[in-house]
Each structure stands twice: as C-alpha cells, then as structure tokens.
Design an enzyme around this catalytic site. Sequence first.
Site, short mmCIF file in Angstrom:
data_model
loop_
_atom_site.label_atom_id
_atom_site.label_comp_id
_atom_site.label_asym_id
_atom_site.label_seq_id
_atom_site.Cartn_x
_atom_site.Cartn_y
_atom_site.Cartn_z
N HIS A 156 0.83 -1.21 0.00
CA HIS A 156 0.00 0.00 0.00
C HIS A 156 0.86 1.26 0.00
O HIS A 156 0.44 2.30 0.49
CB HIS A 156 -0.95 0.04 1.19
CG HIS A 156 -1.72 -1.23 1.41
ND1 HIS A 156 -2.93 -1.48 0.83
CD2 HIS A 156 -1.40 -2.34 2.12
CE1 HIS A 156 -3.35 -2.69 1.19
NE2 HIS A 156 -2.44 -3.24 1.97
N SER A 277 16.98 21.32 -15.23
CA SER A 277 15.84 22.18 -15.53
C SER A 277 16.37 23.51 -16.03
O SER A 277 17.37 24.02 -15.51
CB SER A 277 15.01 22.40 -14.26
OG SER A 277 14.30 23.62 -14.34
N LYS A 283 17.71 21.44 -9.93
CA LYS A 283 17.02 20.21 -10.32
C LYS A 283 17.89 19.21 -11.06
O LYS A 283 18.74 19.56 -11.86
CB LYS A 283 15.82 20.55 -11.24
CG LYS A 283 14.71 21.30 -10.59
CD LYS A 283 13.82 20.46 -9.69
CE LYS A 283 13.12 19.33 -10.36
NZ LYS A 283 11.87 19.73 -10.99
N GLU A 290 11.01 8.63 -16.72
CA GLU A 290 9.70 9.13 -17.14
C GLU A 290 9.39 8.70 -18.57
O GLU A 290 8.26 8.33 -18.90
CB GLU A 290 9.66 10.65 -17.01
CG GLU A 290 9.75 11.10 -15.56
CD GLU A 290 10.22 12.54 -15.44
OE1 GLU A 290 9.61 13.41 -16.07
OE2 GLU A 290 11.19 12.79 -14.71
N TYR A 317 -7.43 -12.21 -47.19
CA TYR A 317 -6.65 -10.97 -47.20
C TYR A 317 -7.55 -9.77 -47.44
O TYR A 317 -8.42 -9.76 -48.31
CB TYR A 317 -5.54 -11.00 -48.27
CG TYR A 317 -4.76 -9.69 -48.25
CD1 TYR A 317 -3.71 -9.52 -47.36
CD2 TYR A 317 -5.13 -8.62 -49.06
CE1 TYR A 317 -3.03 -8.31 -47.28
CE2 TYR A 317 -4.44 -7.40 -48.98
CZ TYR A 317 -3.41 -7.26 -48.09
OH TYR A 317 -2.74 -6.06 -48.00
N1 ARG Z 1 1.53 -3.97 -48.78
C1 ARG Z 1 0.57 -5.00 -48.66
C2 ARG Z 1 0.29 -5.31 -47.17
O1 ARG Z 1 1.04 -4.93 -46.35
C3 ARG Z 1 1.04 -6.24 -49.34
C4 ARG Z 1 -0.05 -7.16 -49.73
C5 ARG Z 1 -0.89 -6.53 -50.80
N2 ARG Z 1 -1.85 -7.45 -51.32
C6 ARG Z 1 -2.89 -7.03 -52.07
N3 ARG Z 1 -3.70 -7.94 -52.47
N4 ARG Z 1 -3.08 -5.77 -52.30
O2 ARG Z 1 -0.70 -5.90 -46.83
#
Ligand code: ARG
Length: 467
Positions: A156, A277, A283, A290, A317
């Site tokens: 504490h 400072s 200081k 920090e 993707y």
């Molecule tokens: N620069 C892109 C990334 O970081 C690479 C992959 C791009 N792929 C695509 N289908 N546009 O994701």
Amino acid sequence: MKMWAGRFREPLEPAFERWQRSFPFDQRLLPEELAASRAYARALEQAGALSGEETKTILGGLEQIGKKAAQEPAWVAASDAEDVHHFVELRLIELVGDLGGKLHTGRSRNEQIATDLRLYVRKQISETRARLADLIEAFVARAGELGGTAMPAYTHLQRAEPVLAAHWLLAYAEMFFRDAERLSDCEKRVDVLPLGAGAVAGAPLALDRQAMARALRFARVSANSLDATNDRDFALEFLHGLGFVALHLSRWAEEMALFATSEYGFVRLPDRYATGSSAMPQKKNPDAMELLRGKTGRVLGAATALSVMLKGLPLAYNKDLQESQEPLFDAADTVLGSLEMAAGFLRAIEFDRERMPAAAMSGFLNATAAAGYLAARGVPFRQAHAAVGQAVVYCLEKGKTLEALTLDELRKFRPEFEKDFYEAVKLEAALAAHDVEGGTAPARVERALAAARERVAALRKEADANA
Ligand code: ARG
C-alpha cells in the site's frame, strides 16, 4: 510500372497513390522479402516452373539487390515502389529482364507479406530476448553488489517489512524472466510458413512447401491457405508480449523515480542519464525513467490498434492488414530502445547504502517480527498482533521505538516478553526469520541470486543461438 496495371484504363489518383503506399515503412522487410523470394525461386525450379539456369539468374539478381541495398540505403529510399514486394519485382526485372516476372508464378503478395512479417517477428523475438538478458544481467549484478544491504518493502506504499535490497531487485528479474519466456512461447505460433498459400486458395502448382520451410527455418507449414494469408494473431501475440515488457519497465521506472526523490533518497541519479531544468538550477530530473514509463502507452496502444483492426475482418486478405505494420514496427523498436536504456541506467545508478537500511530500521518495520516473537512463545497470532499493535500506539504517544521499550513496559501488553525480545527484533534477526524458499533471509537470497545467474546465462545462450 504497376504490378496490376493490365486491368486499368486510368492511372491512380496521385493523392490516393501516395496514401496507400506501404513502401515508406515496409522497406525494412527487404531482407525477409529477399530470403522468402530465394526459397520460392528454388521451389519453382523443383516444380519445373523455372529451369536451373533461370533459377541461377534470378538468385543472382536477388543477391545483387540485397548487396546494393545494404551499401546504398538512399537507393532504396528513393524508389517510388508501392511496397517492398513491388520494389524487388521492379529491381529484379531491371537486372535480369522479363525473366524476373517468372518469380511471380503462382505467388501472391498476400502470402509474401504474411511470410515476411513472420520472419521479421521471429528475428525481433530473439533480439528482444537478448536485450532482456542484458537487463536481467544488470539486475543480477547490482543485486550481487548490494550484498546484505536492507531496505523497507512496501505494501500500500506504506513501509511494511525489511527486505534485502537484492531481494527487491530480483523481483524485477522475475518479471523480465517471465517476459522472455512469454516471447519464446509465442514464437511457436510464429514458426509457421505461409508461402505456398497463394492469394487465398493455395498455389496453383505443386510446390514443395516443406523444402521452403526448411530453407527459411520454419518448423511447420500452414494448414489452411485462407488462414495463412490473413492470420496476424502471431503479430498480436508478440505485441502483447512486448506490452508486458513495457508494463514491467514502467513499474520499475516509477519506483526508481520515487526512490530518487529527496523524500526517499534511496538512489542517486547518474548524471549521464538525468537532465536539468532550464528554470530551476538545483534540479536533476529522472527523464529517462519518465520516458520509459511514458512509452508504455504506445506499446500497449499498438496491441490495441491491431486488435481493433482485426476485429470483424472477413476472410481472407484485406488491405486493412497493411495497417498492422506501423504499430508493430514502432512497438518493437520502442521496446528494444527502452530495454537498452533501462540496462544502461541500472548499471549507472548509485544506491544509498546508508539510507536504505536506515529506512528499514524506522517506522516500526520490526512490528511483524515482534508479533512473530510472541507467536513463537505460544501466543495465538491474533492476540500477538493486537498486543504489538497496542505497543506501537504506546510508542507513538511516547515518541519511542519498540526496541526502546523496557521489559516492564512491554509486559503491560503481554506477560510473555523476555530479554531475548531485543535480539529478535533487530534488523538482522527480522531478515533471517524469513527463512523460506523465495523469502528474504540472506541465505535464501544468496541462493536465489545464484539461481538467477544460471537462468540468465541459459537465456543468453538461447538468445545467442537464435540470433
Ligand atoms: N503492402 C501489402 C500489405 O502490407 C502487401 C499485400 C498486398 N496485397 C494485395 N492484395 N493488395 O498488406
């Protein structure tokens, strides 16, 4: 020349072009991109898509790109490539002609970036573990120097019981040992090769993925092409691992900043790591601590940024994934820099070996030992606790310490007090009483120190082996 211009009638809006490029930040993945490309070229050869001669030419081109990039960073930086994959494609075609285009047979940037990032994270894990070893070594070295020096332990933020200063330092070593272990645990899930996953459905040719995995030192190949191209869990896990490191650094930094105040006065800031400072001539400020504390925000922020980016992301993707890179790189750089500063600071700091034990001898830090004394003489601990508590109130009124009370005064609270009480509440006795595994008794701390030395040597060996 764009990688995908065929289907387009108009060039990109220049502002959009600039805005969507990742090359300014993903160029740091060039070594990984080249390594993955080499492995891929060999796999194409094996699958009959490249002749031996073509493979040799492509590998030679990739090698030249790597050499030139290492010698001339400005050559890389000046490129207007869309991303690191585009950069290698452009340069390779420059060097070997249209043959360079064959390297893209059955290959997608979706699997390339997933592969590059895994190679990158793996490298960062060993680098971070090596820096953790440096820092832990510094904790162990300083703990060894402090020997029998005592200090108050706090609960504490109130003085609680005396401990060895070495015991306090080794508490931080434990945190950083856990961090090193956590990072190595996460490495198991980084250690998976995505290459061969294609854009989303798997490469349209029979590549020997195991051979690519061996070439790139991956333990396994990914089991599902949709997952392989879109998975960034490994990066998020790594960021959480870094978050723990930053959290632990910030806790230590906070204690160092506190202990350097004249209120505590346990440590003196090294000139080399402090600042003055411009307004107040007297200081000396713990800016290093920090900043360590402050940088935690961006490291934890990186994990949050990635989590939120991944939330609700449909398979597979999506360009959103590109947004994982900057927070990842920033957090990785930040933690490496912080670890280096922390180790340097810790090695340079001066402990006040008079004030630390002096603080451990005031503020009734031996009250628990006094209660323990009574308990050892058969007084139920609750009663012992109450009696010593009343004695403390009495001392506060009289301006005395427990060990300054006469036997007669003590016996007003409990008849069990004897002459040997005075020995039992001395600092040495109070420390020695904590003779349990993981406790602060000097012999225990000595053993903990020896164990920490061995553990950090093992960590160092592992980190060096993976480097
Ligand atoms: N620069 C892109 C990334 O970081 C690479 C992959 C791009 N792929 C695509 N289908 N546009 O994701």
